[in-house]
Design a protein around this motif. Structure first.
Motif, PDB file in Angstrom:
ATOM      1  N   LEU A  16     -23.619 -56.264  20.544  1.00 33.84           N
ATOM      2  CA  LEU A  16     -22.392 -55.501  20.293  1.00 33.84           C
ATOM      3  C   LEU A  16     -22.470 -54.098  20.884  1.00 33.84           C
ATOM      4  O   LEU A  16     -21.475 -53.564  21.375  1.00 33.84           O
ATOM      5  N   LEU A  17     -23.665 -53.493  20.854  1.00 36.66           N
ATOM      6  CA  LEU A  17     -23.859 -52.118  21.319  1.00 36.66           C
ATOM      7  C   LEU A  17     -25.011 -52.099  22.324  1.00 36.66           C
ATOM      8  O   LEU A  17     -26.141 -51.704  21.994  1.00 36.66           O
ATOM      9  N   PRO A  18     -24.767 -52.502  23.564  1.00 35.35           N
ATOM     10  CA  PRO A  18     -25.859 -52.627  24.543  1.00 35.35           C
ATOM     11  C   PRO A  18     -26.604 -51.328  24.813  1.00 35.35           C
ATOM     12  O   PRO A  18     -27.795 -51.360  25.162  1.00 35.35           O
ATOM     13  N   PRO A  68     -30.943 -49.821  10.465  1.00 35.19           N
ATOM     14  CA  PRO A  68     -30.957 -48.659  11.357  1.00 35.19           C
ATOM     15  C   PRO A  68     -31.352 -49.028  12.784  1.00 35.19           C
ATOM     16  O   PRO A  68     -32.050 -50.023  13.013  1.00 35.19           O
ATOM     17  N   TRP A  69     -30.886 -48.228  13.732  1.00 40.19           N
ATOM     18  CA  TRP A  69     -31.422 -48.266  15.090  1.00 40.19           C
ATOM     19  C   TRP A  69     -31.647 -46.808  15.500  1.00 40.19           C
ATOM     20  O   TRP A  69     -30.731 -45.997  15.514  1.00 40.19           O
ATOM     21  N   ILE A  70     -32.900 -46.467  15.780  1.00 41.41           N
ATOM     22  CA  ILE A  70     -33.317 -45.082  15.908  1.00 41.41           C
ATOM     23  C   ILE A  70     -33.876 -44.816  17.304  1.00 41.41           C
ATOM     24  O   ILE A  70     -34.758 -45.537  17.786  1.00 41.41           O
ATOM     25  N   ASP A  71     -33.368 -43.762  17.918  1.00 47.81           N
ATOM     26  CA  ASP A  71     -33.888 -43.276  19.193  1.00 47.81           C
ATOM     27  C   ASP A  71     -34.816 -42.110  18.875  1.00 47.81           C
ATOM     28  O   ASP A  71     -34.354 -41.020  18.536  1.00 47.81           O
ATOM     29  N   PRO A 127     -23.128 -43.144  17.786  1.00 49.80           N
ATOM     30  CA  PRO A 127     -22.708 -42.062  18.669  1.00 49.80           C
ATOM     31  C   PRO A 127     -22.517 -42.578  20.086  1.00 49.80           C
ATOM     32  O   PRO A 127     -23.283 -43.434  20.553  1.00 49.80           O
ATOM     33  N   ALA A 128     -21.500 -42.072  20.773  1.00 44.60           N
ATOM     34  CA  ALA A 128     -21.162 -42.634  22.084  1.00 44.60           C
ATOM     35  C   ALA A 128     -20.805 -41.546  23.089  1.00 44.60           C
ATOM     36  O   ALA A 128     -19.889 -41.699  23.893  1.00 44.60           O
ATOM     37  N   LEU A 129     -21.527 -40.422  23.045  1.00 46.52           N
ATOM     38  CA  LEU A 129     -21.279 -39.355  24.010  1.00 46.52           C
ATOM     39  C   LEU A 129     -21.643 -39.776  25.432  1.00 46.52           C
ATOM     40  O   LEU A 129     -21.257 -39.113  26.404  1.00 46.52           O
ATOM     41  N   ASP A 130     -22.399 -40.872  25.543  1.00 46.87           N
ATOM     42  CA  ASP A 130     -22.768 -41.368  26.871  1.00 46.87           C
ATOM     43  C   ASP A 130     -21.614 -42.080  27.563  1.00 46.87           C
ATOM     44  O   ASP A 130     -21.757 -42.562  28.689  1.00 46.87           O
ATOM     45  N   GLY A 131     -20.460 -42.161  26.886  1.00 49.96           N
ATOM     46  CA  GLY A 131     -19.301 -42.819  27.490  1.00 49.96           C
ATOM     47  C   GLY A 131     -19.315 -44.322  27.363  1.00 49.96           C
ATOM     48  O   GLY A 131     -18.495 -45.012  27.981  1.00 49.96           O
ATOM     49  N   SER A 132     -20.226 -44.876  26.565  1.00 46.68           N
ATOM     50  CA  SER A 132     -20.322 -46.325  26.423  1.00 46.68           C
ATOM     51  C   SER A 132     -19.023 -46.908  25.884  1.00 46.68           C
ATOM     52  O   SER A 132     -18.327 -46.298  25.081  1.00 46.68           O
ATOM     53  N   GLU A 133     -18.719 -48.119  26.348  1.00 43.38           N
ATOM     54  CA  GLU A 133     -17.523 -48.811  25.895  1.00 43.38           C
ATOM     55  C   GLU A 133     -17.820 -49.560  24.598  1.00 43.38           C
ATOM     56  O   GLU A 133     -18.970 -49.781  24.226  1.00 43.38           O
ATOM     57  N   PHE A 134     -16.742 -49.971  23.941  1.00 36.53           N
ATOM     58  CA  PHE A 134     -16.878 -50.611  22.631  1.00 36.53           C
ATOM     59  C   PHE A 134     -15.754 -51.613  22.473  1.00 36.53           C
ATOM     60  O   PHE A 134     -14.565 -51.258  22.601  1.00 36.53           O
TER      61      PHE A 134
END
Length: 433
Positions: free
Chosen positions: A79-81, A127-130, A222-229
């Motif tokens: 869903l969120l590549p 969670p998914w953590i960077d 968060p999607a400041l990278d411009g990722s699509e959804f």
């Protein structure tokens, strides 16, 4: 009469002849008499077990039942590549604060930036953590609320954002490009992308929500990278998973209907150390009783206002050795919560667990691990803004038992410094209008 006697004699003669012939035949090889067949006993059919009526009570999920709403790491990645790899579902909840920020017009759009977990009483998190860029981390929160009504009211407000927040103002223009999935079997869901501000103050986030019963699921990235959804796909995924969770819940409670324990009557004159703290009250103090009833429930106790508000009262035992903090509803009329030990309120003193009520046999000063053993399937909570740590257990009826810890509650060395019991159904729903 003579005919009958004659017939019986004839029958006796015939019987004797038959007996002799049978004996003779038995002596001739190959001519043994065939034994009469023994009737076969017919087993009685087993009684049919009646099929239980499907559970039709409140859809109030609790504890590990929340796990059924969780997405798998593979589903999150699909869903969120661009998101970091997700982990398995955890019994944790991280809260940063209780809201704040700029004014929104329409006001309901504030819900898109406020933590959905506010006023929740239990949770599970995927969670998914960077680790290199925490600002790129996201999560799925599965939140248990006090009742179906509380969750429904919050979801009503959240759904209002789909239309009302397509364009909004928050010290600058913002948009929420969202779509709602068709409601299915009482499950509601929607998803979209929030954009507000610009430049270094810019904010862009993907959101997805679903709700059924007393549960609200919130996924955000968060999607400041411009990722699509793919908002529609996200809404359908959360909706269908919630539908599966509902089906499993009904099946479970059909087989094992929930039981409501009957609280034991406590002696108001007994030492406070002999009382028990439960999700319904403490000793003779019952959550939901009036202010007048609560203040008169314990003979010899004295009451004093606390925290500079009419909603907090500190009770002190007649011997001065023990205190309890009572918290009333916003109108000051109804007892909603009781705390023994540290409550993070001015006037708290170092508690002595030996003179205070126990909770499931666990006393203040014991390791938090004793609380997790006595009340499994709870939630480990960290509140960043206030530096507080809790282990919290909640019931289907909206009752809460919250153990305060002196450090991260999941730390094996953590110690209980206070216990709060609360009826979360008595708190009014949050409003953002």
């Amino acid at each position: 009469m003579s005919t009958t006697v004659r017939d019986r004699r004839g029958m006796r003669g015939a019987g004797l002849l038959a007996t002799v012939m049978a004996g003779a035949l038995a002596l001739i090889p190959g001519c043994a008499a065939t034994p009469e067949a023994t009737p076969t006993a017919t087993a009685s059919p087993a009684p049919e077990t009646p099929t239980p009526e499907p559970y039709a009570g409140p859809l109030t999920f609790v504890g590990d039942e929340l796990d059924a709403f969780a997405l798998t790491p593979a589903e999150v990645a699909d869903l969120l590549p661009s998101a970091p790899p997700a982990t398995a579902v955890e019994d944790t909840l991280l809260q940063y604060s209780d809201g704040g920020g700029p004014d929104f017009t329409p006001a309901v759009c504030l819900l898109l930036t406020v933590e959905t977990s506010m006023r929740s009483i239990g949770a599970r998190t995927v969670p998914w953590i960077d680790s290199e860029d925490p600002g790129a981390s996201g999560k799925q929160e599965i939140l248990q609320f006090a009742s179906e009504d509380v969750a429904a009211a919050r979801m009503d407000d959240l759904l209002d954002t789909v239309e009302q927040c397509a364009q909004f103002d928050a010290q600058g223009a913002g948009t929420f490009d969202a779509v709602a999935a068709p409601e299915t079997d009482g499950v509601r869901a929607f998803a979209g992308t929030l954009e507000m501000g610009s430049g270094q103050n810019g904010w862009r986030t993907h959101h997805a929500f679903a709700s059924v019963g007393n549960v609200i699921v919130h996924l955000w990235q968060p999607a400041l990278d411009g990722s699509e959804f793919d908002a529609e796909r996200a809404a359908l995924l959360l909706r269908d998973r919630a539908g599966e969770a509902k089906a499993a819940f009904v099946e479970k409670l059909t087989a094992t209907p929930p039981a409501t324990p009957t609280p034991e009557t406590a002696d108001p004159a007994a030492p406070w150390s002999e009382w028990e703290m439960t999700a319904t009250g403490v000793g003779p103090l019952e959550l939901g009783m009036s202010r007048e009833e609560a203040l008169a429930a314990i003979p010899g106790a004295t009451a004093q206002a606390a925290g500079g508000t009419d909603t907090l009262v500190r009770l002190t035992s007649g011997d001065g050795a023990s205190t309890l903090l009572l918290q009333f509803t916003d109108d000051g009329a109804t007892l909603a919560a009781i705390t023994a030990g540290i409550a993070n309120v001015q006037g708290d003193v170092e508690p002595d667990g030996a003179v205070l009520p126990a909770t499931g046999g666990v006393r203040i000063g014991a390791p938090v691990t004793e609380a997790t053993a006595a009340f499994p399937e709870g939630t480990f909570i960290r509140i960043v803004s206030s530096g507080e740590y809790f282990y919290q257990s909640a019931t289907r009826d909206g009752g809460v038992i919250r153990f305060r810890a002196d450090r991260e509650a999941a730390d094996p060395a953590a110690v209980i410094t206070g216990v709060t019991v609360e009826d979360a159904t008595l708190w009014p729903p949050l409003r953002f209008e």
